[in-house]
Design an enzyme around this catalytic site. Structure first.
Site, mmCIF file in Angstrom:
data_model
loop_
_atom_site.group_PDB
_atom_site.id
_atom_site.type_symbol
_atom_site.label_atom_id
_atom_site.label_comp_id
_atom_site.label_asym_id
_atom_site.label_seq_id
_atom_site.Cartn_x
_atom_site.Cartn_y
_atom_site.Cartn_z
ATOM 1 N N SER A 67 0.786 -1.236 0.000
ATOM 2 C CA SER A 67 0.000 0.000 0.000
ATOM 3 C C SER A 67 0.815 1.281 0.000
ATOM 4 O O SER A 67 0.375 2.290 -0.526
ATOM 5 C CB SER A 67 -0.944 0.017 1.196
ATOM 6 O OG SER A 67 -0.220 0.116 2.389
ATOM 7 N N HIS A 102 -5.326 -4.195 -1.742
ATOM 8 C CA HIS A 102 -5.141 -3.032 -2.623
ATOM 9 C C HIS A 102 -5.214 -3.420 -4.099
ATOM 10 O O HIS A 102 -4.759 -2.673 -4.961
ATOM 11 C CB HIS A 102 -3.816 -2.326 -2.310
ATOM 12 C CG HIS A 102 -3.840 -1.724 -0.947
ATOM 13 N ND1 HIS A 102 -4.430 -0.510 -0.667
ATOM 14 C CD2 HIS A 102 -3.417 -2.217 0.245
ATOM 15 C CE1 HIS A 102 -4.344 -0.262 0.621
ATOM 16 N NE2 HIS A 102 -3.729 -1.275 1.211
ATOM 17 N N LYS A 113 -12.331 -0.807 0.048
ATOM 18 C CA LYS A 113 -11.474 0.074 -0.762
ATOM 19 C C LYS A 113 -12.079 0.158 -2.169
ATOM 20 O O LYS A 113 -13.013 0.934 -2.379
ATOM 21 C CB LYS A 113 -10.028 -0.408 -0.701
ATOM 22 C CG LYS A 113 -9.498 -0.364 0.760
ATOM 23 C CD LYS A 113 -8.040 -0.634 0.876
ATOM 24 C CE LYS A 113 -7.607 -0.952 2.300
ATOM 25 N NZ LYS A 113 -7.668 0.158 3.241
HETATM 26 N N1 PMP Z 1 -4.468 -5.387 4.442
HETATM 27 C C1 PMP Z 1 -3.836 -4.307 3.946
HETATM 28 C C2 PMP Z 1 -2.623 -4.515 3.109
HETATM 29 C C3 PMP Z 1 -4.308 -3.012 4.207
HETATM 30 O O1 PMP Z 1 -3.657 -1.941 3.728
HETATM 31 C C4 PMP Z 1 -5.468 -2.853 5.006
HETATM 32 C C5 PMP Z 1 -6.074 -1.499 5.330
HETATM 33 N N2 PMP Z 1 -5.422 -0.387 5.009
HETATM 34 C C6 PMP Z 1 -6.091 -3.998 5.501
HETATM 35 C C7 PMP Z 1 -5.571 -5.239 5.205
HETATM 36 C C8 PMP Z 1 -7.312 -3.883 6.335
HETATM 37 O O2 PMP Z 1 -8.457 -3.756 5.528
HETATM 38 P P1 PMP Z 1 -9.741 -2.990 6.067
HETATM 39 O O3 PMP Z 1 -9.512 -1.532 5.871
HETATM 40 O O4 PMP Z 1 -10.868 -3.552 5.263
HETATM 41 O O5 PMP Z 1 -9.867 -3.351 7.518
#
Ligand code: PMP
Length: 404
Positions: A185, A213, A244
């Protein structure tokens, strides 16, 4: 007494520049990426959202949510086990299993919980399991692995030689799981999934891939990087989010029916919590279904990403080269990063949250820009002009013209 203790630790955060200030945004139906920023008391264009395709405002999603709200009411009414499994949950799980070409899928209240609960359960319940975790894995995976108390080996980010070195040092018959992401990310780089699958097969390891992502964004039906590269069948567990690119909220895993049944039966983070509201499940299903069939949003997003990158190259503002939709503009100084973000907001009506340590290493503080299909050419022009002026004002290094 306790307040003093809390305050001391908060002060420590503040003194280190790591205290988080939230931007209060009032979103307006159908207006994304525009919103009202309460702190700045003005209309702003959001450039840092993970609603990557604007699906949070898509008419099909809103209509599905309204419809389910009208037919099912507000909440699920219980945990999945005790009256909380509605028709909408079952339909969404079937849609997600189909998306990833798996026998089954399992919904969680968020992507975070799905990683935490699934890895936590696999690690705790497979006797002798070693989890090999990429060094840049998300906090939800790290916490799940820690919670499981399984042995953990952290391998150098995206480094196949390091992964193989660790795998080769373990007995072939010892249970192993390789946990990694597809699109990372903060840098926007992508894992060598095929090669990791080769290693997993050679050394008898399971694979667990976080496509948070990537789902909705890559692959002909939005199944993620593994779909794009024809690799979904080689991954044991594909994990994703509905919050997302799908614009709603919730998380899931897709895997074999037996593995999903195993997690469903033993993961406390799945069992002991109220199920997602049916309207949320309905909205997410509409988003998943829409992006299975439509290439429009993905194509428009790719064009917007390319336009921003090209414009940044023209003005010499450096950004990390990567093959994804995430554009990290590295400022490399927490104060300047915060200053640019503040000025973008106050003077230009552009909202980009600064990303500082500990989310990224010190010296790599950045603005993480995420262009979407709903950013216009005029939005892009204004962003680039503003960045150009602030880059000059802060006397930040430009990419040499010859290198452009
Ligand atoms: N995995 C990754 C790589 C993330 O970046 C995120 C959230 N930024 C999550 C899991 C968690 O997902 P959620 O926002 O649906 O809780």
């Amino acid at each position: 007494m306790y307040d003093a203790l809390f305050r001391a630790q908060l002060d420590e955060l503040k003194n280190g520049g790591n205290y988080r200030h939230f931007a209060e945004l009032e979103r307006h139906r159908g207006q994304f990426p525009a919103a009202t920023h309460h702190g700045a008391q003005r209309e702003v264009t959001i450039w840092c959202s993970n609603d990557y395709l604007g699906m949070g405002q898509h008419p099909a999603v809103l209509q599905a949510m309204h419809g389910a709200l009208d037919t099912c009411g507000a909440g699920a009414g219980g945990t999945r086990n005790i009256s909380g499994t509605t028709h909408e949950h079952v339909l969404l799980e079937a849609e997600l299993a189909d998306l990833h070409g798996k026998q089954a899928a399992l919904l969680f209240t968020s992507g975070y919980v799905s990683n935490w609960a699934s890895l936590g359960t696999l690690g705790a319940r497979i006797p002798g399991l070693v989890i090999l975790s990429d060094a840049l894995n998300h906090a939800s995976m790290i916490e799940g692995i820690r919670h499981s108390k399984a042995e953990r080996i952290v391998w150098t980010h995206n480094d196949l030689a390091d992964l193989e070195r660790h795998l080769a040092a373990l007995p072939l018959d010892r249970p192993k799981l390789i946990a990694f992401e597809s699109v990372y990310s903060m840098d926007g780089d992508i894992a060598p999934i095929a090669e990791i699958c080769d290693l997993a097969e050679r050394y008898n390891a399971m694979t667990y891939l976080d496509e948070v992502h990537a789902v909705g964004l890559y692959g002909p039906r939005g199944g993620g990087i593994a779909e794009r590269e024809g690799l979904m069948h080689r991954i044991d567990v594909i994990q994703g989010t509905l919050g997302k690119a799908y614009g709603v909220t919730g998380g899931y895993i897709a895997a074999s029916a037996t593995l999903c049944d195993f997690i469903r039966s033993f993961a406390s983070g799945f069992i002991f919590t109220t199920a997602l509201p049916p309207a949320v499940a309905a909205g997410a299903r509409a988003a998943v279904a829409h992006l299975k069939g439509s290439q429009l949003e993905r194509a428009a997003q790719r064009r917007a990403v390319a336009s921003v990158r090209e414009a940044l190259d023209r003005i010499g503002v450096p950004h990390l080269p990567n093959p994804s939709h995430i554009i990290p503009v590295v400022v490399g100084c927490p104060q300047k990063c915060r200053y640019i973000s503040d000025r973008l907001l106050a003077e230009h009506g552009i909202y980009i949250q600064p990303i500082n340590h500990p989310t990224v290493p010190r010296g790599t503080e950045r603005l993480r820009i995420t262009p979407s299909p709903v950013h216009s050419a005029e939005d892009i022009r204004r962003l680039v002009l503003a960045l150009e002026a602030l880059w000059a004002e802060c006397q930040l290094a430009r990419r040499p013209l010859a290198a452009q």
